[in-house]
Design an enzyme around this catalytic site. Structure first.
Site, PDB file in Angstrom:
ATOM      1  N   LYS A 198       0.881  -1.235   0.009  1.00  0.00           N
ATOM      2  CA  LYS A 198       0.178  -0.121   0.006  1.00  0.00           C
ATOM      3  C   LYS A 198       0.845   1.428  -0.023  1.00  0.00           C
ATOM      4  O   LYS A 198       0.791   2.196  -0.674  1.00  0.00           O
ATOM      5  CB  LYS A 198      -0.824  -0.124   1.095  1.00  0.00           C
ATOM      6  CG  LYS A 198      -1.756   1.391   1.311  1.00  0.00           C
ATOM      7  CD  LYS A 198      -2.546   1.718  -0.009  1.00  0.00           C
ATOM      8  CE  LYS A 198      -3.151   2.842  -0.106  1.00  0.00           C
ATOM      9  NZ  LYS A 198      -4.208   3.007   1.029  1.00  0.00           N
ATOM     10  N   ASN A 213       1.139   4.204  -3.392  1.00  0.00           N
ATOM     11  CA  ASN A 213       1.234   5.506  -3.355  1.00  0.00           C
ATOM     12  C   ASN A 213       2.364   6.385  -3.514  1.00  0.00           C
ATOM     13  O   ASN A 213       2.356   7.501  -4.007  1.00  0.00           O
ATOM     14  CB  ASN A 213       0.460   6.032  -1.996  1.00  0.00           C
ATOM     15  CG  ASN A 213      -1.109   5.738  -1.952  1.00  0.00           C
ATOM     16  OD1 ASN A 213      -1.735   5.524  -3.166  1.00  0.00           O
ATOM     17  ND2 ASN A 213      -1.879   5.897  -0.828  1.00  0.00           N
ATOM     18  N   GLY A 224      -2.678  16.729  -2.828  1.00  0.00           N
ATOM     19  CA  GLY A 224      -3.254  16.474  -1.447  1.00  0.00           C
ATOM     20  C   GLY A 224      -4.060  15.299  -1.109  1.00  0.00           C
ATOM     21  O   GLY A 224      -3.738  14.262  -1.636  1.00  0.00           O
ATOM     22  N   CYS A 243      -3.786  10.424   1.708  1.00  0.00           N
ATOM     23  CA  CYS A 243      -2.850   9.327   1.488  1.00  0.00           C
ATOM     24  C   CYS A 243      -1.588   9.723   0.945  1.00  0.00           C
ATOM     25  O   CYS A 243      -0.257   9.429   1.414  1.00  0.00           O
ATOM     26  CB  CYS A 243      -3.537   8.346   0.678  1.00  0.00           C
ATOM     27  SG  CYS A 243      -4.928   7.717   1.305  1.00  0.00           S
TER      28      CYS A 243
END
Length: 433
Positions: free
Chosen positions: A217, A221, A268, A271
Site C-alpha cells: 500500500k 502511493n 493533496g 494518502c
C-alpha cells in the site's frame, strides 16, 4: 470464524466512520451482516443513525445505501466501545498522519487499540485497514492490543492488515471493484480475511503476510507521488523553454510503455502526501538513504508556491502588484467534486498569498463555509486562481466572470480553461512565449 462468515452470522464492528469506514460498514451491512460502526464524533454518529451521510461531495450511491441499511436495522453507529464486545470481526479505519518531521503519528490508531482491547471478544479477528508504515503491525498493533486486552495474538485473537484502496468520489466503486491485499499474521488468518472480503469485493483478493501488505500500500502511493512529481517537473521545464506540457504529455504517451501523468497545482488528500514517508520511515531509521521519495515530495509540495509565482507574473502584466489585491481562489478541497480538504494545496496557496499581503476570497461548492455565488464573490477581485477542477467550474460563464473582475487575470492550476482567450492567462506547463 470462516463458518460464521459464510453464514453471515459473524458480527462486524467498524472503528472510524469516515471516507473508508462508512462505506465499508455499509457494504458489509448490505451483504447481510450485522454491523456496528464506531466513531468519536457524536454528530457524525447521530447523522448516520438518522440515515444521513456525513460525507459531502459526489459519492454515487453512498447516501442511498446508508439510508437503506440503517432503515433495515443492519447498521447502527455509536461512540461507545462496549458496543463492540460481541463483534467477531473488527476493522480499524482511522487517520494515520505524519508530522512535520515525516514521523508517523498514530494517535488515533493507538487510542482505538487501547479502547478496543478491554472489550475484545475471545477469538475475534482484528483487521487494520488504515495505511501504516511497514513493520507497524508487528511493532505497534500486536503488542499494544495484547497489552490492552490481556490476550495473546494468534491464540486468543487474530490480526490482519487489509489496506484500503479508495478515493473520494469513487468510494463504493473502488471498494467493490479494486483488488485488495489480505495480509494475515498467519496464512489461516489471511484466508479467513479473503472469505470475509469476498462478500463485498468483486476483484482479486491476494493472501500475504502483514509486512508485505504494509509495503504494497505505501509503495503504490509513493509510486504515484513520484510519477506526479515527474510530470510537474517536466511542466516547469516546459514553461522555462517555451514548450507546452500537455502536448508533450500527449506525444510521450504514444510511446509504448509510457504513461506520463498530469501536472497540476499540487498533491493533496490524506494518502499521497504522507504514505511515501510511511514507506520510507522504518528503513530511514536504520540508515537507508531516501533520495527519490524526498525529491518527489519536494517537487509536489512546491507546486502551490509555483502558482503564486504564475499569479505574480500575470498581475505584473496587468500592471498590478500582488500586495493589497483582492483575489478569488476557486476550489479548497484537494480533489474535484469532493469536500475533502485534508492536505489541500489550496490551503498552502491561500496562506502564501495572505503572507504576501493579498486579500483572498475562497469558493468551493462542496466545502461548508466557502459555498456561494462565484460571480458575486468575483466582484472587486483582481484575479481568479483555479485550484480544483470541480465540475461546476467547467460550466462557468467566462465572460460574466471577467466582467466581475477588476482585471482579466486567470491562473489555471488544473487546466479547466486551457489558454482562455481574452485573458491574461497563466497555466501550469504552458509557456507564454
Amino acid at each position: 470464524m470462516q463458518e460464521k462468515i459464510a453464514a453471515k452470522t459473524a458480527r462486524i464492528g467498524v472503528i472510524g466512520l469516515g471516507y473508508v469506514g462508512l462505506p465499508v460498514a455499509c457494504l458489509f451491512a448490505e451483504a447481510g451482516f450485522d454491523v456496528v460502526g464506531l466513531d468519536v464524533k457524536a454528530d457524525r454518529v447521530d447523522a448516520i443513525n438518522a440515515g444521513v451521510s456525513p460525507i459531502e461531495g459526489r459519492e454515487p450511491g453512498l447516501a442511498e445505501l446508508l439510508a437503506d441499511v440503517v432503515a433495515g436495522g443492519r447498521l447502527r453507529a455509536t461512540t461507545e466501545y462496549a458496543a463492540l464486545q460481541e463483534c467477531d470481526v473488527v476493522t480499524i479505519n482511522v487517520e494515520t498522519p505524519v508530522d512535520e518531521q515525516h514521523t508517523p503519528r498514530y494517535v488515533a490508531l493507538r487510542s482505538a487499540l487501547r479502547d478496543l482491547g478491554p472489550v475484545l471478544k475471545a477469538g475475534a479477528l482484528v483487521i487494520v485497514e488504515s495505511t501504516i508504515a511497514p513493520g507497524t503491525m508487528a511493532r505497534l498493533v500486536k503488542p499494544l492490543l495484547e497489552e490492552a486486552s490481556g490476550k495473546r495474538a494468534n491464540v486468543d485473537f487474530y490480526l490482519g492488515h487489509c489496506p484500503e484502496r479508495v478515493m473520494p468520489g469513487k468510494l463504493l466503486t473502488n471498494l467493490r471493484g479494486v483488488s485488495r491485499v489480505c495480509g494475515g499474521e498467519t496464512p489461516e488468518t489471511a484466508q479467513t480475511m479473503i472469505a470475509l472480503y469476498r462478500h463485498i469485493v468483486q476483484a482479486d483478493l491476494d493472501p500475504t503476510d502483514c509486512v508485505t501488505a504494509e509495503l504494497v500500500k505505501t509503495a503504490e502511493n509513493a509510486y504515484r507521488d513520484v510519477n506526479i512529481a515527474f510530470a510537474n517537473e517536466v511542466a516547469l521545464i516546459c514553461e522555462a523553454v517555451g514548450g507546452d506540457v500537455w502536448k508533450v504529455r500527449e506525444l510521450v504517451n504514444k510511446s509504448p510503455g509510457r504513461n506520463m501523468l498530469m501536472p497540476g497545482a499540487g498533491v493533496g488528500g490524506h494518502c499521497i502526501p504522507k504514505d511515501p514517508w510511511l514507506l520510507a520511515y522504518q528503513a530511514q531509521q536504520t540508515g537507508v538513504p531516501i533520495r527519490l521519495i524526498a525529491a518527489a515530495r519536494a517537487v509536489n509540495d512546491g507546486m502551490p508556491l509555483h502558482i503564486v509565482a504564475l499569479l505574480e507574473d500575470a498581475l505584473r502584466e496587468a500592471g498590478r502588484p500582488l500586495e493589497g489585491m483582492r483575489l478569488l481562489v476557486l476550489g479548497y478541497a484537494y480533489l474535484e467534486d469532493s469536500d475533502d480538504t485534508r492536505n489541500s494545496p489550496s490551503e498552502v496557496l491561500v496562506a502564501a498569498l495572505r503572507e504576501r499581503g493579498a486579500e483572498v476570497v475562497i469558493h468551493d461548492p462542496y466545502v461548508v463555509g466557502y459555498q456561494g455565488d462565484v460571480y458575486a464573490l468575483a466582484e472587486g477581485c483582481a484575479a481568479v486562481v483555479v485550484m480544483v477542477a470541480h465540475s461546476e467550474y467547467k460550466t462557468l460563464d467566462l465572460a460574466a466572470l471577467k466582467a466581475a473582475l477588476r482585471a482579466p487575470v486567470l491562473v489555471d492550476g488544473r487546466r479547466v480553461f486551457p489558454q482562455a482567450v481574452g485573458w491574461i492567462y497563466r497555466g501550469v506547463g504552458e509557456s507564454i512565449w
